[in-house]
Design a protein around this motif. Structure first.
Motif, PDB file in Angstrom:
ATOM      1  N   PRO A   1       0.826  -1.221   0.000  1.00  0.00           N
ATOM      2  CA  PRO A   1       0.000   0.000   0.000  1.00  0.00           C
ATOM      3  C   PRO A   1       0.854   1.262   0.000  1.00  0.00           C
ATOM      4  CG  PRO A   1      -0.795  -1.581   1.626  1.00  0.00           C
ATOM      5  CD  PRO A   1       0.536  -2.096   1.151  1.00  0.00           C
ATOM      6  N   HIS A   2       0.348   2.302  -0.631  1.00  0.00           N
ATOM      7  CA  HIS A   2       1.050   3.584  -0.678  1.00  0.00           C
ATOM      8  C   HIS A   2       0.086   4.681  -0.256  1.00  0.00           C
ATOM      9  CE1 HIS A   2       3.507   6.928  -2.014  1.00  0.00           C
ATOM     10  NE2 HIS A   2       4.500   6.081  -2.236  1.00  0.00           N
ATOM     11  N   SER A   3       0.584   5.582   0.557  1.00  0.00           N
ATOM     12  CA  SER A   3      -0.280   6.624   1.116  1.00  0.00           C
ATOM     13  C   SER A   3      -0.836   7.567   0.048  1.00  0.00           C
ATOM     14  CB  SER A   3       0.502   7.436   2.162  1.00  0.00           C
ATOM     15  OG  SER A   3       1.651   8.032   1.586  1.00  0.00           O
ATOM     16  N   ASP A   4      -0.192   7.622  -1.121  1.00  0.00           N
ATOM     17  CA  ASP A   4      -0.690   8.492  -2.192  1.00  0.00           C
ATOM     18  C   ASP A   4      -1.824   7.855  -2.991  1.00  0.00           C
ATOM     19  OD1 ASP A   4       1.130  10.361  -1.434  1.00  0.00           O
ATOM     20  OD2 ASP A   4       2.490  10.094  -3.125  1.00  0.00           O
ATOM     21  N   LEU A   5      -2.087   6.586  -2.736  1.00  0.00           N
ATOM     22  CA  LEU A   5      -3.155   5.879  -3.444  1.00  0.00           C
ATOM     23  C   LEU A   5      -4.202   5.447  -2.425  1.00  0.00           C
ATOM     24  CD1 LEU A   5      -0.929   3.539  -5.671  1.00  0.00           C
ATOM     25  CD2 LEU A   5      -1.857   5.790  -6.289  1.00  0.00           C
ATOM     26  N   THR A   6      -5.343   6.070  -2.442  1.00  0.00           N
ATOM     27  CA  THR A   6      -6.370   5.744  -1.447  1.00  0.00           C
ATOM     28  C   THR A   6      -7.707   5.442  -2.126  1.00  0.00           C
ATOM     29  OG1 THR A   6      -6.939   8.092  -1.166  1.00  0.00           O
ATOM     30  CG2 THR A   6      -5.288   7.155   0.341  1.00  0.00           C
TER      31      THR A   6
ATOM     32  N   LEU B   1     -11.663   4.643  -0.682  1.00  0.00           N
ATOM     33  CA  LEU B   1     -12.528   4.624   0.513  1.00  0.00           C
ATOM     34  C   LEU B   1     -11.725   4.934   1.774  1.00  0.00           C
ATOM     35  CD1 LEU B   1     -14.666   1.459  -0.329  1.00  0.00           C
ATOM     36  CD2 LEU B   1     -15.243   3.862  -0.734  1.00  0.00           C
ATOM     37  N   ASP B   2     -10.832   5.927   1.645  1.00  0.00           N
ATOM     38  CA  ASP B   2     -10.005   6.415   2.758  1.00  0.00           C
ATOM     39  C   ASP B   2      -8.983   5.395   3.236  1.00  0.00           C
ATOM     40  OD1 ASP B   2     -11.315   8.894   2.822  1.00  0.00           O
ATOM     41  OD2 ASP B   2     -12.898   8.095   4.129  1.00  0.00           O
ATOM     42  N   ASN B   3      -8.725   4.364   2.452  1.00  0.00           N
ATOM     43  CA  ASN B   3      -7.713   3.375   2.806  1.00  0.00           C
ATOM     44  C   ASN B   3      -6.583   3.386   1.782  1.00  0.00           C
ATOM     45  OD1 ASN B   3      -9.058   2.244   5.121  1.00  0.00           O
ATOM     46  ND2 ASN B   3     -10.456   1.215   3.715  1.00  0.00           N
ATOM     47  N   ALA B   4      -5.344   3.366   2.277  1.00  0.00           N
ATOM     48  CA  ALA B   4      -4.203   3.280   1.372  1.00  0.00           C
ATOM     49  C   ALA B   4      -4.197   1.912   0.705  1.00  0.00           C
ATOM     50  CB  ALA B   4      -2.905   3.497   2.140  1.00  0.00           C
ATOM     51  N   VAL B   5      -3.961   1.895  -0.595  1.00  0.00           N
ATOM     52  CA  VAL B   5      -3.945   0.641  -1.336  1.00  0.00           C
ATOM     53  C   VAL B   5      -2.650   0.540  -2.141  1.00  0.00           C
ATOM     54  CG1 VAL B   5      -6.456   0.531  -1.500  1.00  0.00           C
ATOM     55  CG2 VAL B   5      -5.140   1.625  -3.344  1.00  0.00           C
ATOM     56  N   SER B   6      -2.369  -0.652  -2.612  1.00  0.00           N
ATOM     57  CA  SER B   6      -1.175  -0.883  -3.411  1.00  0.00           C
ATOM     58  C   SER B   6      -1.426  -0.454  -4.861  1.00  0.00           C
ATOM     59  CB  SER B   6      -0.823  -2.369  -3.384  1.00  0.00           C
ATOM     60  OG  SER B   6      -1.821  -3.127  -4.069  1.00  0.00           O
ATOM     61  N   PRO B   7      -0.351  -0.190  -5.623  1.00  0.00           N
ATOM     62  CA  PRO B   7      -0.522   0.079  -7.043  1.00  0.00           C
ATOM     63  C   PRO B   7      -1.274  -1.042  -7.762  1.00  0.00           C
ATOM     64  CG  PRO B   7       1.665   0.751  -6.369  1.00  0.00           C
ATOM     65  CD  PRO B   7       1.046   0.037  -5.189  1.00  0.00           C
ATOM     66  N   LEU B   8      -1.051  -2.277  -7.330  1.00  0.00           N
ATOM     67  CA  LEU B   8      -1.745  -3.409  -7.941  1.00  0.00           C
ATOM     68  C   LEU B   8      -3.257  -3.286  -7.750  1.00  0.00           C
ATOM     69  CD1 LEU B   8      -1.150  -6.099  -9.390  1.00  0.00           C
ATOM     70  CD2 LEU B   8      -1.117  -7.200  -7.145  1.00  0.00           C
ATOM     71  N   THR B   9      -3.681  -3.038  -6.520  1.00  0.00           N
ATOM     72  CA  THR B   9      -5.111  -2.880  -6.232  1.00  0.00           C
ATOM     73  C   THR B   9      -5.679  -1.658  -6.946  1.00  0.00           C
ATOM     74  OG1 THR B   9      -4.882  -3.943  -4.067  1.00  0.00           O
ATOM     75  CG2 THR B   9      -6.800  -2.525  -4.387  1.00  0.00           C
ATOM     76  N   TRP B  10      -4.913  -0.592  -6.954  1.00  0.00           N
ATOM     77  CA  TRP B  10      -5.345   0.648  -7.615  1.00  0.00           C
ATOM     78  C   TRP B  10      -5.632   0.421  -9.095  1.00  0.00           C
ATOM     79  CZ3 TRP B  10      -6.346   5.652  -6.057  1.00  0.00           C
ATOM     80  CH2 TRP B  10      -6.316   6.648  -7.044  1.00  0.00           C
ATOM     81  N   LEU B  11      -4.706  -0.235  -9.773  1.00  0.00           N
ATOM     82  CA  LEU B  11      -4.863  -0.465 -11.201  1.00  0.00           C
ATOM     83  C   LEU B  11      -5.970  -1.477 -11.492  1.00  0.00           C
ATOM     84  CD1 LEU B  11      -1.090  -0.539 -12.213  1.00  0.00           C
ATOM     85  CD2 LEU B  11      -2.729   1.300 -12.645  1.00  0.00           C
ATOM     86  N   LEU B  12      -6.075  -2.504 -10.665  1.00  0.00           N
ATOM     87  CA  LEU B  12      -7.123  -3.510 -10.871  1.00  0.00           C
ATOM     88  C   LEU B  12      -8.523  -2.927 -10.675  1.00  0.00           C
ATOM     89  CD1 LEU B  12      -5.568  -6.648  -9.141  1.00  0.00           C
ATOM     90  CD2 LEU B  12      -6.068  -6.374 -11.577  1.00  0.00           C
ATOM     91  N   SER B  13      -8.616  -1.862  -9.888  1.00  0.00           N
ATOM     92  CA  SER B  13      -9.928  -1.248  -9.645  1.00  0.00           C
ATOM     93  C   SER B  13     -10.302  -0.238 -10.723  1.00  0.00           C
ATOM     94  CB  SER B  13      -9.929  -0.565  -8.271  1.00  0.00           C
ATOM     95  OG  SER B  13      -9.031   0.525  -8.239  1.00  0.00           O
TER      96      SER B  13
ATOM     97  N   PRO C   1      -1.060   8.404 -11.364  1.00  0.00           N
ATOM     98  CA  PRO C   1      -0.454   8.447 -10.028  1.00  0.00           C
ATOM     99  C   PRO C   1       0.548   7.319  -9.794  1.00  0.00           C
ATOM    100  CG  PRO C   1      -2.818   8.807  -9.884  1.00  0.00           C
ATOM    101  CD  PRO C   1      -2.542   8.366 -11.292  1.00  0.00           C
ATOM    102  N   VAL C   2       0.299   6.155 -10.371  1.00  0.00           N
ATOM    103  CA  VAL C   2       1.232   5.035 -10.215  1.00  0.00           C
ATOM    104  C   VAL C   2       2.503   5.296 -11.008  1.00  0.00           C
ATOM    105  CG1 VAL C   2       1.560   2.549 -10.489  1.00  0.00           C
ATOM    106  CG2 VAL C   2      -0.690   3.447  -9.865  1.00  0.00           C
ATOM    107  N   VAL C   3       2.365   5.887 -12.186  1.00  0.00           N
ATOM    108  CA  VAL C   3       3.535   6.236 -12.983  1.00  0.00           C
ATOM    109  C   VAL C   3       4.404   7.242 -12.227  1.00  0.00           C
ATOM    110  CG1 VAL C   3       4.320   7.352 -15.116  1.00  0.00           C
ATOM    111  CG2 VAL C   3       2.413   5.738 -15.170  1.00  0.00           C
ATOM    112  N   ASP C   4       3.778   8.221 -11.577  1.00  0.00           N
ATOM    113  CA  ASP C   4       4.532   9.205 -10.797  1.00  0.00           C
ATOM    114  C   ASP C   4       5.302   8.526  -9.663  1.00  0.00           C
ATOM    115  OD1 ASP C   4       3.584  11.230 -12.391  1.00  0.00           O
ATOM    116  OD2 ASP C   4       1.970  11.817 -11.012  1.00  0.00           O
TER     117      ASP C   4
END
Length: 207
Positions: free
Chosen positions: A170-175, A177-189, A195-198
């Motif tokens: 998880p990364h604090s820049d990717l949230t 529902l107010d929860n930090a998530v991983s780039p993997l979860t972010w992209l799958l959703s 933001p992941v590229v950054d």
């Protein structure tokens, strides 16, 4: 200290290699192979901190401590390298060959190889011969969305364990529902890839 010397030191700390041999047997690999992983981990990636090595998973405890109850006295520094080597072994074991990836994606092996060279798929060369593609980049329907944009932004010399950690932690820049998530979860959703590229570009300065 160079990696081979470091691996030898780790072996000596594990009772002249006897306990390390038992660990290797429990993992169903040879002692030279385990030491080879230790060499590569020592040379290419920092080992986990001693605080982290205390929190072994139940399966790791069974695999390691069952080999010899005396392993309870093994120095934490030794645990750090062994634990990281185990993670690397599991990571490679779960990956796909070029042929399997080709079948999964309904492509030719040549197309898969070309995408690895272009860094739109992630492949790892083992001993300069076999290529393994980590399974995190594949979904039931194909390739992780945005992978072809994120991978080229990751430093080319980053260790495979670092790449997997980047995608899975998880990364604090990717949230969501107010929860930090991983780039993997972010992209799958289905979230925007930018933001992941950054974050991937930032690895060059803050690995």
């Amino acid at each position: 200290m160079k990696a081979p010397a470091l691996a030898a030191t780790v072996a000596r700390k594990a009772n002249d290699g006897d306990r390390l041999k038992m660990i290797a047997e429990r993992l169903q690999v040879s002692s030279p192979q385990l030491l080879s992983w230790l060499d590569e981990v020592a040379e290419n990636a920092p080992h986990e901190t001693t605080a982290e090595t205390k929190a072994l998973t139940e399966r790791e405890q069974k695999a390691l401590l069952a080999a010899d109850s005396a392993l309870h006295s093994t120095p934490l520094e030794t645990w750090a390298y062994i634990r990281t080597a185990i993670h690397y072994w599991e990571f490679l074991r779960s990956g796909l060959s070029i042929d399997k990836a080709a079948r999964l994606l309904s492509q030719s092996p040549e197309e898969i190889t070309r995408q690895i060279d272009q860094r739109t798929l992630y492949g790892i060369s083992i001993a300069g011969r076999k290529i393994v593609l980590p399974d995190f980049q594949f979904t039931t329907s194909g390739v992780l969305p945005g992978l072809d944009v994120v991978l080229p932004a990751i430093p080319v010399d980053m260790h495979p364990l670092g790449v997997v950690k980047f995608f899975s932690h998880p990364h604090s820049d990717l949230t969501l529902l107010d929860n930090a998530v991983s780039p993997l979860t972010w992209l799958l959703s289905g979230q925007p890839v930018e933001p992941v590229v950054d974050l991937a570009h930032a690895l060059e300065y803050y690995p």
